[in-house]
Write a protein that holds these residues in place. Structure first.
Motif: not given
Lengths: 469, 372, 97
Positions: B86, B233, B236, B249, B252
Motif C-alpha cells: 500500500h 482499519a 493503509e 504500520k 491486515d
C-alpha cells in the motif's frame, strides 16, 4: 490512595503481589527498616487465597473457613509494618537492572529497586475442553473470587468439574453459603490413587490430611460426585448443556454455569519477561523458575516467592516470602537483626510435606491437558488444538516459532491461558518432552498499557534527545 | 571426514537463506550454518517494512532489483509471506523538512531513480487520512509495502532445503582457515569444506570478518518495536518520519506495529536485549502527535532484535578483500529486510558467474580497510 | 448466573450499554455485570464470538469492556463508581476510544 506521582523514584525493595508471600515479605522487610513498596493490581490486598480479607461481606466465619481468616493477621502485619502498600497498581515491566514499570490510574512510572520479590502467585491450569470459551463456563477460582469479594453465589444449575483440593474447598464454601450444586464431575484419573500411595505416609503427617478428609465428607454428603473421562460444554452463544462420559457411558445435563478446575500453576509471566530461567516440573506439569535456597532467580537481585516459585499453597507462600525478605534485608542492611531463617525453613518443610501426595493424586489426565481438533487452545486468538498439532507435525519445533505462524500466544493474555497447552501439544506431536520444547519467550509489557499511559512517563532530556535523528 | 559443499553460508537469517536458495536454484550445493534457528534474530523480528523509500543511493539498485522479486515472491518461495503493498509515505513535519524532501526527490530523478514521488497536503491526506493537520506533505514510494519477517525467513529456508540446500541449525562457526584451494569452516558440529564462503552472520559478522583478517567497525544494536492489540482499519500505507524516529504500520489483522529504531541494550552473547522504556515513551508521544486516533491504543508487547550497524549506515556486500572465495553480506543497519530476496539473487549470480548486473559499488568491505 | 447473598455495601447506579443497572460499592465492573445477569461482555476481534469473564483474577482478558470511554479495560480489576459508564465491546477496539 497512592497515585503514581506520590511514589519515590527508588526503593530498597519492591514487592510485586499482595498475596500471602508478598504480604509476609513486605512486612518483614519494612519492620527491618528497608524502604519497601508493595504493588498489587487488585482493589484490596490478599491475593487470591485471602481475597477480600479486609472487606469481605461474608461475615459468618464458618462459610469461608478458618484457613481463610488466618489471612487477617497477615494483612494486619503488612499494613502496620510501615511498607507502602499500593492497590490498583499494575506492574507491567521488570528488567534485569531491577527497573520496575508500574501503572496506577492511567499514569506510568519507572521505579528503581535494589531488590525485587516477585510474588505474583499462581493461576488456574488451562482446562481446554470443547466449548470452554462459552459464556457460562468459568473457573472455580472465579466463583470463589466473587463469593469472597462481593458475596455472590451461583444462581442457576451449577456443575463443578475437574480435580484438586480447591475444587472441594469451593464446593464446601458454596454449600455453606446456601448455593446449590447439581454435581461434581471429577476428572481425577483412577490410576493416580495407586501412584500416590508411596507419598501417603508424608501426607498423613501433614495438616492437609485431616482438613482434606473433613472437606470431602462435608461435600460428598450433599452433592453427587461423578467420575468422568470426557467433558464438553455445549450451547449457542452461551452454555446450555454439559456433555460428559462416565464409566464409558455418555451423559448430557442442562447447565447454566460450569466451573472448571484442575489445579493451579505458577504465574511465570513477570519473572520470565525479566529474564529469569525457568524449567519444567514433570511432577506438577508446569514451568517454574530456577531458584536458589533464598528464592533468588537466575537474575541477580530478583527473587520469586510464593506459589510463583512452585505450587505449595498459601501458608508455605508466606514462609517463602519471609525467607526471600530475610535474604534481601541481609543484602541491603547486614547489620540489622532478622528472624532466624532456620525456624522459617522448618515451618516451610512441614507445609510442603503433603504436596507429593496431592500432586500425584491430582495430576490432571492427558485428555484434559492435550485437546484435539476444533477445541480452542489459544482463546485470545482463537487458535484450535488441531491447528497447533498440525504445525508441530510438519516441523514447527517450539512455541516461539508457532507464535509467528498461528498467532497463538500473541493476544492480550500473553500465553497465560494457552502457554502450557501449546508446549505440551508440541511435545506430544513431536514425541519429545515439554522441557525440551520450552515456553513462550515473554516480553514486557506483561500487562497491556495504553499509548496514553506510556506517553505519561516522565522523560529526561537525554532520553528525548536519544530518539531524535 | 569433513562435510563438503560448493558454498558455505554462515548465518541463517533472511540474507543467508535467500543466498542459499538462489545458489541452490543455480545448482550449487550449499550448506547454511546457523547458530540458533533461521529467523531467530533481526530477520525474524523486524518491523517487516518492504521499503525502497529513503535509502542511501548506494543501496538503491539492489533495492529496486529486490522489489521485483517481492512482487512475485509466492512463485519463488511458495508463500506470499504476508506481503501487502500500500506504499510507504515519508511524512514531513514542517515546511523546512518538506523543502529538504523536494531537494532529495529532484536529486534522485537527476540520477535516474523515479520510485520516490513528492506529494503535497492534498495527496498526503488522501493517502493517510489519519495523519495530523500540521504535516505539509511528504514523499511516497507506491510499490512499497510490508510483509511478515519470520514467515518470510522461514519460507526462504524451506524452499532452499527443497531445492537441495542443507540448513544446519543450532550449529555455530568456531574458526575459518584456508584448506587446499578452498576453505575449511570449523563448527560445533564438525568441519565443512568448500571453495566459497558467504559471511551473512548479521550482528556476529564482525567476528567472522576478524577470523579472515578483515576487521570491520560493526556496532551491535537492538532496535525496539511495539505492537498494539487489534484496531479497526484506519491506515493503509506504512508511515515513516525523518526528523524523529518512527515507523508505523497497521497489519491486515488490525494490529499496529510501531518502530523507528530507538535502541534497547543488546547482550549479543546471551541472545537477549534490555528494553529502554524512556525511549519507548518518547516514541509513544511521537505517535500521539502524529496520529491522535492512536491515543487509547493498547501496547501488548515490546521487543528488540539484535542487529548489525555500520558507521555509514549502509551494508557490507561483495567479495572479501583479503580472502579469495569469501563474500560478505551483512551490516544492513536496521533496513535489510526488503533487500533480502534481491541480495541473495545478486550474491548467487556473483558467486556462480564471477560478476553481477546489479551495481554494488560503494558497498564493499574495502571501504573500512586501514589507510597505510 | 450469579445472585447476591444480601446487601453488601451501599447501593450505587452504573450504566451498562446505556441502561441503568443497580450495583453495590465493593463490586468490580465484572462482578456487577454478572450479578445483573449480563450474559456476555464482548465479542472477539477474530471471529465475533461472544465471550464473558472466565477467571475473574486478571489473567484471562475475557472481561474486556469500555469504561468511561476508555476501551479494553479488564472489568474484574476495576471497582465500580456511582455513575460509571460501561460498554460491551464489539470486535476490534475502536481506535481513539
Amino acid at each position: 490512595m497512592t497515585r503514581a506521582p506520590d511514589l519515590a523514584s527508588s526503593y530498597d525493595l519492591v514487592v510485586v503481589g499482595g498475596g500471602p508471600a508478598g504480604l509476609a515479605a513486605a512486612a518483614l522487610a519494612a519492620r527491618a527498616g528497608v524502604s519497601t513498596v508493595l504493588f498489587d493490581e487488585n482493589p484490596g490486598i490478599g491475593g487470591q487465597i485471602y481475597r477480600g480479607i479486609t472487606s469481605t461481606p461474608i461475615k459468618d466465619r464458618a462459610v469461608l473457613g478458618e484457613d481463610y481468616w488466618a489471612g487477617t493477621a497477615l494483612a494486619a502485619e503488612a499494613t502496620a509494618s510501615g511498607a507502602t502498600i499500593v492497590n490498583g497498581a499494575t506492574v507491567w515491566s521488570l528488567d534485569p537492572s531491577r527497573q520496575v514499570g508500574v501503572a496506577i490510574a492511567g499514569q506510568v512510572r519507572m521505579i528503581q529497586a535494589q531488590r525485587v520479590i516477585v510474588a505474583t502467585g499462581s493461576l488456574e491450569r488451562p482446562f481446554p475442553i470443547p466449548g470452554w470459551t462459552l459464556p457460562g463456563v468459568m473457573t472455580a477460582g472465579a466463583a470463589q473470587t466473587v463469593l469472597k469479594a462481593q458475596g455472590l453465589v451461583p444462581g442457576g444449575r451449577t456443575l463443578l468439574a475437574g480435580c484438586g483440593p480447591l475444587l472441594w474447598l469451593l464446593a464446601a464454601q458454596l454449600l455453606r453459603a446456601g448455593a446449590a450444586i447439581e454435581a461434581i464431575l471429577e476428572t481425577t484419573p483412577r490410576g493416580n490413587w495407586l501412584r500416590a500411595l508411596p507419598h501417603l505416609p508424608d501426607f498423613l503427617l501433614s495438616p492437609y490430611w485431616s482438613k482434606g478428609l473433613a472437606l470431602l465428607r462435608e461435600v460428598k454428603g450433599k452433592v453427587p460426585v461423578i467420575p468422568i473421562e470426557r467433558l464438553a460444554a455445549r450451547g449457542e452463544d452461551r452454555l446450555q448443556e454439559v456433555d460428559y462420559v462416565s464409566h464409558g457411558k455418555e451423559h448430557r445435563r442442562r447447565a447454566d454455569l460450569l466451573l472448571l478446575h484442575q489445579g493451579v500453576v505458577p504465574n511465570v509471566n513477570l519473572a520470565n519477561a525479566a529474564g529469569a530461567v525457568h524449567r519444567w516440573n514433570e511432577r506438577q506439569l508446569c514451568f517454574e523458575p530456577v531458584l536458589d535456597v533464598d528464592f533468588t532467580s537466575t537474575v541477580s537481585g530478583i527473587a520469586v516467592a510464593g506459589d510463583g516459585a512452585g505450587i505449595a499453597g498459601g501458608t508455605a507462600a508466606a514462609e517463602r516470602g519471609r525467607l526471600a525478605a530475610i535474604a534481601a534485608v541481609r543484602a541491603l542492611k547486614p547489620a540489622v537483626s532478622v528472624p532466624d531463617p532456620q525456624s522459617v525453613r522448618q515451618r516451610l518443610q512441614r507445609e510442603e510435606l503433603g504436596r507429593g501426595f496431592l500432586d500425584t493424586l491430582y495430576r490432571p489426565a492427558d485428555a484434559f491437558r492435550l485437546p484435539e481438533g476444533e477445541t480452542i487452545a489459544c482463546r485470545c486468538e482463537e487458535v484450535t488444538s488441531g491447528q497447533i498439532r498440525g504445525m508441530a507435525a510438519i516441523g514447527c519445533e517450539g512455541p516461539n516459532q508457532m507464535k509467528a505462524f498461528l498467532r497463538c500466544g500473541m493476544g492480550p493474555c500473553q500465553g497465560r491461558l494457552c502457554g502450557l497447552t501449546v508446549t505440551e501439544l508440541i511435545a506430544a506431536e513431536r514425541r519429545t518432552r515439554p522441557g525440551e520444547v520450552g515456553y513462550y519467550r515473554l516480553r514486557p509489557p506483561v500487562k497491556p498499557i495504553t499509548l496514553a499511559e506510556l506517553a505519561s512517563l516522565p522523560i529526561s532530556e537525554a532520553e528525548r534527545k536519544a530518539v531524535e535523528r | 571426514m569433513a562435510r563438503t559443499a560448493d558454498v558455505i553460508v554462515i548465518g541463517g537469517g533472511l540474507h543467508g537463506c535467500s543466498t542459499a536458495l538462489h545458489l541452490a536454484l543455480r545448482g550449487l550445493k550449499t550448506i547454511v550454518v546457523e547458530k540458533d534457528y533461521a529467523g531467530r534474530h533481526a530477520s525474524g523480528v523486524n518491523a517487516g517494512g518492504v521499503r525502497q523509500l529513503a535509502r542511501d543511493i548506494a543501496e538503491i539498485p539492489l533495492s529496486i532489483s529486490s522489489m521485483a522479486i517481492w512482487e512475485h515472491i509466492e512463485e519463488l518461495v511458495g508463500d506470499d509471506c504476508g506481503f501487502a503493498s500500500h506504499g510507504t509515505v515519508l511524512v514531513a513535519e514542517s515546511e523546512v523538512e518538506f523543502a529538504g524532501f523536494r531537494a532529495r526527490v529532484d536529486d534522485l530523478r537527476l540520477k535516474g531513480f523515479t520510485h520516490e514521488e513528492l506529494i503535497g497536503e492534498a495527496e498526503l491526506r488522501r493517502l493517510v487520512p489519519a495523519v495530523s493537520d500540521y504535516c505539509p506533505g511528504g514523499i511516497v514510494s507506491r510499490r512499497d509495502g510490508a510483509a511478515d519477517p519470520f514467515r518470510t525467513t522461514q519460507a526462504f529456508r524451506k524452499r532452499a532445503i527443497e531445492k537441495g540446500a542443507q540448513v544446519l541449525e543450532g550449529v555455530a562457526v568456531t574458526a575459518i582457515a584456508r584448506a587446499g584451494g578452498g576453505w575449511r569452516v570449523e563448527t560445533s558440529d564438525g568441519p565443512i569444506e568448500a571453495p566459497r564462503v558467504v559471511n551473512a552472520a548479521g550482528a556476529w559478522a564482525d567476528r567472522i570478518a576478524a577470523m579472515l583478517g578483515e576487521p570491520v567497525p560493526l556496532e551491535v544494536i537492538a532496535p525496539m518495536l511495539m505492537v498494539t492489540s487489534r484496531l479497526p482499519a484506519f491506515i493503509e500505507p506504512v508511515v515513516i518520519l525523518r526528523g524523529r524516529k518512527l515507523s508505523f504500520k497497521q497489519l491486515d489483522n488490525g494490529t499496529v506495529v510501531i518502530g523507528g529504531g530507538h535502541r534497547a541494550r543488546p547482550l549479543r552473547d546471551q541472545n537477549r536485549t534490555v528494553l529502554d522504556w524512556g525511549k519507548l515513551a518518547v516514541s509513544a508521544r511521537t505517535v500521539w502527535e502524529l496520529f491522535p486516533v492512536m491515543r487509547a491504543a493498547t501496547i501488548v508487547r515490546a521487543w528488540a532484535g539484535i542487529e548489525a550497524r555500520m558507521p555509514d549506515e549502509i551494508p557490507v556486500v561483495g567479495p572479501s578483500v583479503t580472502s579469495e572465495g569469501v563474500y560478505h553480506q551483512f551490516g544492513f543497519s536496521a533496513h535489510g529486510f526488503q533487500l533480502g530476496p534481491g541480495a541473495g539473487a545478486m550474491m548467487a549470480e556473483l558467486i556462480a558467474t564471477g560478476a553481477t548486473n546489479v551495481p554494488i559499488d560503494g558497498l564493499g568491505i574495502g571501504r573500512f580497510a586501514a589507510r597505510p | 448466573m450469579f445472585k447476591r447473598l444480601g446487601e453488601t455495601g451501599s447501593a450505587i447506579t452504573i450504566e451498562i450499554d446505556g441502561k441503568a443497572v443497580r450495583a453495590q460499592s465493593g463490586d468490580t465492573v465484572a462482578a456487577a455485570m454478572l450479578a445483573a445477569g449480563i450474559e456476555h461482555c464482548r465479542t472477539t476481534p477474530v471471529s465475533g464470538a461472544s465471550r464473558a469473564p472466565y477467571c475473574l483474577m486478571g489473567v484471562c482478558f475475557e472481561c474486556l469492556v469500555t469504561i468511561d470511554g476508555v476501551g479494553s479495560r479488564q472489568g474484574c480489576l476495576v471497582p465500580v463508581r456511582d455513575g460509571m459508564r460501561i460498554e460491551t465491546q464489539q470486535g476490534k477496539r475502536e481506535a481513539g476510544r
